[in-house]
Write a protein that holds these residues in place. Structure first.
Motif, PDB file in Angstrom:
ATOM      1  N   MET A 191       8.227  -3.740  -0.664  1.00  0.00           N
ATOM      2  CA  MET A 191       7.264  -4.323  -1.585  1.00  0.00           C
ATOM      3  C   MET A 191       5.933  -4.595  -0.886  1.00  0.00           C
ATOM      4  N   GLY A 192       5.988  -5.008   0.381  1.00  0.00           N
ATOM      5  CA  GLY A 192       4.758  -5.186   1.138  1.00  0.00           C
ATOM      6  C   GLY A 192       3.996  -3.885   1.291  1.00  0.00           C
ATOM      7  N   ASN A 193       4.717  -2.801   1.518  1.00  0.00           N
ATOM      8  CA  ASN A 193       4.089  -1.479   1.590  1.00  0.00           C
ATOM      9  C   ASN A 193       3.356  -1.150   0.292  1.00  0.00           C
ATOM     10  N   LEU A 194       4.011  -1.400  -0.834  1.00  0.00           N
ATOM     11  CA  LEU A 194       3.396  -1.092  -2.123  1.00  0.00           C
ATOM     12  C   LEU A 194       2.119  -1.904  -2.341  1.00  0.00           C
ATOM     13  N   ALA A 195       2.111  -3.150  -1.890  1.00  0.00           N
ATOM     14  CA  ALA A 195       0.923  -3.984  -2.044  1.00  0.00           C
ATOM     15  C   ALA A 195      -0.254  -3.417  -1.251  1.00  0.00           C
ATOM     16  N   VAL A 196       0.011  -2.975  -0.013  1.00  0.00           N
ATOM     17  CA  VAL A 196      -1.064  -2.429   0.820  1.00  0.00           C
ATOM     18  C   VAL A 196      -1.586  -1.115   0.230  1.00  0.00           C
ATOM     19  N   VAL A 197      -0.681  -0.239  -0.193  1.00  0.00           N
ATOM     20  CA  VAL A 197      -1.100   1.048  -0.750  1.00  0.00           C
ATOM     21  C   VAL A 197      -1.894   0.841  -2.034  1.00  0.00           C
ATOM     22  N   ALA A 198      -1.452  -0.101  -2.876  1.00  0.00           N
ATOM     23  CA  ALA A 198      -2.187  -0.386  -4.103  1.00  0.00           C
ATOM     24  C   ALA A 198      -3.603  -0.881  -3.799  1.00  0.00           C
TER      25      ALA A 198
END
Length: 416
Positions: free
Chosen positions: A393-400
């Motif tokens: 989920m942290g990855n998704l936040a950064v990519v977003a």
């Protein structure tokens, strides 16, 4: 009558580089799955906790991350030939040496240095960065196909390793894999040694530089270093999640009551789906959406299915969720290379890819070790899998956030 006035057209070496790169990653990546298949047997023979072989599995990713930076620098200056040769020798000799270990430090040293730093570090990131330099059109497809060699290794090697280990033991399995690597990979090194036509000589062709300028957003809101820093952070999040099933699926499935052959089949199905994802979906999505948006899609699928793995234990359910996980996981690594090529300077693609992949290696190492350690503490893989989903989920936040800050660039017509 022969027309001598027309200039001779240079042969197109791209198909040979593409095929040789796939085969190099296919053979060499088998070394990663040796310890995955033999994890329980190695631990039981020496009376070690599972955290010991899990740490060896993790150290190869840490080593490959640092090696990727060094070999990325070598790639930018000398081409792919030197990294390919170094990786071939190190993985081959390392596998032979593991067959004779009698202490944990030996396993750690071989996996950290020979399999990791000088082995996968010389092959994985450099091979994908190299093929991205050869292709302008359909770059995502080319990177996806090359990276599919690693996924194909997961389809083919674990069942073979499982059968070989049951027949002869894990030591012979390591030894003969090392011999096979040396015999098959050395000829491939001769094919990948060529440099892309635009990079032959001391400087990059001016036409290439002008094309790359067109790829850049007007007035970019982030510096190259800022983009790279964000991609490094994103890489850690997705790779912690990725490493848990890859490093522990066989042990996870056998703990659920499945025999070894079914457990290795689940892992093979995951990697078969990853192979299909890299061959088909990576090019399809990244060439249309761009590297960052494709990364968000693949990472979201990976995170959701990792959490779902904690709810299933039947063979058919593990296969179904595993295939979905493989479709997501399979696209994650390749699209980072596409995103790097999309948004960072061409002449620095080798070492920048190495730096970003170093953080992926750290994430893989943390995830692989965490799975074994938390299993030893809790007796279950539920907690580590859920923690891995949180990292995702942290990855998704950064990519977003990157997608929001970097305006989409319109596709530019570009000569292959």
């Amino acid at each position: 009558m022969t027309d001598h006035s027309a200039p001779a057209r240079a042969p197109d070496n791209r198909p040979y580089i593409l095929i040789a790169s796939v085969l190099l990653l296919f053979v060499s990546a088998g070394g990663m799955y040796l310890i995955v298949v033999a994890l329980k047997e190695v631990a039981q023979e020496f009376g070690w906790p599972r955290a010991v072989p899990s740490l060896a599995f993790s150290l190869q990713f840490v080593g490959s991350g640092f090696g990727g930076i060094l070999m990325g620098w070598v790639l930018d200056r000398l081409g792919m030939g030197a990294p390919a040769l170094i990786g071939t020798v190190m993985i081959s000799v390392g596998a032979v040496l593991v067959s004779g270990i009698d202490a944990a430090w030996q396993l750690y040293l071989i996996y950290g240095v020979m399999f990791g730093l000088a082995g996968q570090g010389s092959l994985a990131a450099p091979a994908m960065a190299n093929i991205a330099r050869w292709y302008d059109r359909r770059r995502g497809m080319a990177v996806g196909i090359v990276s599919s060699g690693q996924a194909l290794a997961g389809i083919v090697w674990p069942p073979i390793f499982g059968m070989f280990m049951e027949a002869t033991g894990w030591r012979d399995m390591f030894f003969w894999f090392g011999v096979l690597c040396l015999c098959t990979m050395l000829p491939l090194c001769l094919l990948v040694r060529r440099k892309p036509p635009g990079l032959q000589g001391s400087v990059v062709a001016e036409g290439t530089s002008r094309v790359r300028e067109k790829d850049k957003p007007q007035c970019p809101p982030m510096t190259p270093n800022g983009i790279q820093f964000s991609l490094c952070g994103a890489m850690i999040g997705c790779c912690v999640a990725m490493a848990l099933p890859l490093g522990h699926m066989v042990a996870f499935a056998t703990d659920a009551g499945l025999p070894v052959d079914q457990a290795t089949l689940v892992l093979s199905l995951i990697l078969m789906a990853a192979f299909a994802s890299r061959v088909v979906l990576v090019g399809l999505l990244s060439d249309r959406l761009g590297g960052l948006r494709a990364l968000f899609v693949f990472s979201a699928v990976q995170g959701i299915t990792l959490a779902l793995l904690t709810t299933v234990s039947e063979f058919w359910a593990l296969c179904a969720v595993g295939v979905l996980f493989g479709l997501g996981y399979g696209g994650v690594f390749p699209v980072y290379t596409v995103a790097i090529r999309d948004h960072l300077p061409l002449r620095q693609i080798g070492w920048r890819t190495g730096v970003i992949f170093l953080f992926g290696a750290i994430g893989m190492a943390l995830g692989g070790w965490m799975g074994g350690y938390l299993f030893d503490v809790t007796g279950s893989y539920t907690l580590p899998f859920l923690i891995g989903a949180a990292f995702n989920m942290g990855n998704l936040a950064v990519v977003a956030a990157l997608i929001a800050r970097l305006r989409p660039r319109a596709p530019q017509p570009m000569q292959a």
